[in-house]
Design an enzyme around this catalytic site. Structure first.
Site, PDB file in Angstrom:
ATOM      1  CG  HIS A 179      -9.478 -19.468 -23.616  1.00 48.79           C
ATOM      2  ND1 HIS A 179      -8.176 -19.101 -23.341  1.00 48.79           N
ATOM      3  CD2 HIS A 179      -9.835 -20.332 -22.628  1.00 48.79           C
ATOM      4  CE1 HIS A 179      -7.763 -19.708 -22.236  1.00 48.79           C
ATOM      5  NE2 HIS A 179      -8.749 -20.471 -21.794  1.00 48.79           N
TER       6      HIS A 179
ATOM      7  CE  LYS B 266      -8.873 -14.937 -28.643  1.00 43.63           C
ATOM      8  NZ  LYS B 266      -8.836 -16.136 -27.766  1.00 43.63           N
TER       9      LYS B 266
ATOM     10  CE1 TYR C 286      -3.412 -15.663 -27.437  1.00 37.04           C
ATOM     11  CE2 TYR C 286      -1.551 -14.612 -26.347  1.00 37.04           C
ATOM     12  CZ  TYR C 286      -2.408 -15.689 -26.486  1.00 37.04           C
ATOM     13  OH  TYR C 286      -2.258 -16.784 -25.674  1.00 37.04           O
TER      14      TYR C 286
ATOM     15  CG  ASP D 216      -8.170 -23.507 -19.835  1.00 35.79           C
ATOM     16  OD1 ASP D 216      -9.094 -22.681 -19.940  1.00 35.79           O
ATOM     17  OD2 ASP D 216      -6.998 -23.252 -20.148  1.00 35.79           O
TER      18      ASP D 216
END
Length: 204
Positions: A62, A72, A132, A170
């Site tokens: 991603h 992140k 995250y 995905d």
């Protein structure tokens, strides 16, 4: 806290110092000042996410559009995942290459992934819990993916993961070359310009 740059520029492995005693353990898993010393600017925290995954689950690859994209800071609070950072910045000297960090509830490492880089992980245990900290809120139209089974990138999934579990989103994502040809990927130049803006106190 020890911070080491990975082989993909602008990504870092963070190893905290743990303080165990007969009650348990204490650690600082994130320090904005320590990270800023290395990265060149503070991580502007805008959102916090948690995922819980079955063993073998793959999430990613991603990424989000620059700017602002989404930096992140990731750790595993329960279980273990192998976390991947992938250089998808067209024109980067390490374009298409990746590095990985084992995130688990023993060493309690974290990984910092700058804006414009691809991110994925595979769960190595049941109920692997990943947290995250991110620099921008989720914005669906600006979020994209690359197929985590793309042979050009060739992520190395450990046998310990068992059978891989992937979402249709995905597996339907394009490969690296297809994404590059369609203009979907960020460029090295725009990434560097954005990092410079952040280092000068601008950006998101």
């Amino acid at each position: 806290m020890d911070i080491r740059e990975l082989s993909v520029p602008h990504s870092y492995e963070v190893t905290p110092k743990q303080f165990p005693d007969d009650r348990g353990v204490f650690l600082e898993w994130y320090r904005f000042d320590k990270l800023a010393e290395v990265v060149g600017h503070p991580l502007n925290l805008a959102q916090a996410n948690t995922s819980v995954s079955k063993k073998g689950t793959v999430r990613g690859i991603h990424f989000a559009d620059i700017a602002p994209s989404q930096a992140k800071y990731v750790t595993a609070t329960y279980g273990a995942v192998l976390d991947f950072v992938i250089d998808i910045r067209v024109g980067s000297p390490t374009f298409g290459q990746w590095d990985s960090v084992l995130l688990d509830d023993k060493e309690r490492k974290a990984i910092y992934i700058a804006e414009g880089l691809g991110h994925a992980f595979v769960a190595l245990t049941e109920n692997a819990t990943v947290s995250y900290l991110v620099s921008a809120p989720f914005n669906a139209p600006r979020e994209h993916g690359i197929n985590p089974l793309d042979n050009e990138i060739a992520l190395d999934y450990p046998a310990a993961a068992g059978e891989l579990l992937l979402s249709p989103k995905d597996t339907d994502a394009p490969g690296l070359s297809e994404a590059a040809a369609s203009g979907l990927l960020p460029t090295w130049e725009e990434a560097l310009a954005f990092y410079a803006e952040l280092n000068n106190g601008g950006g998101n």
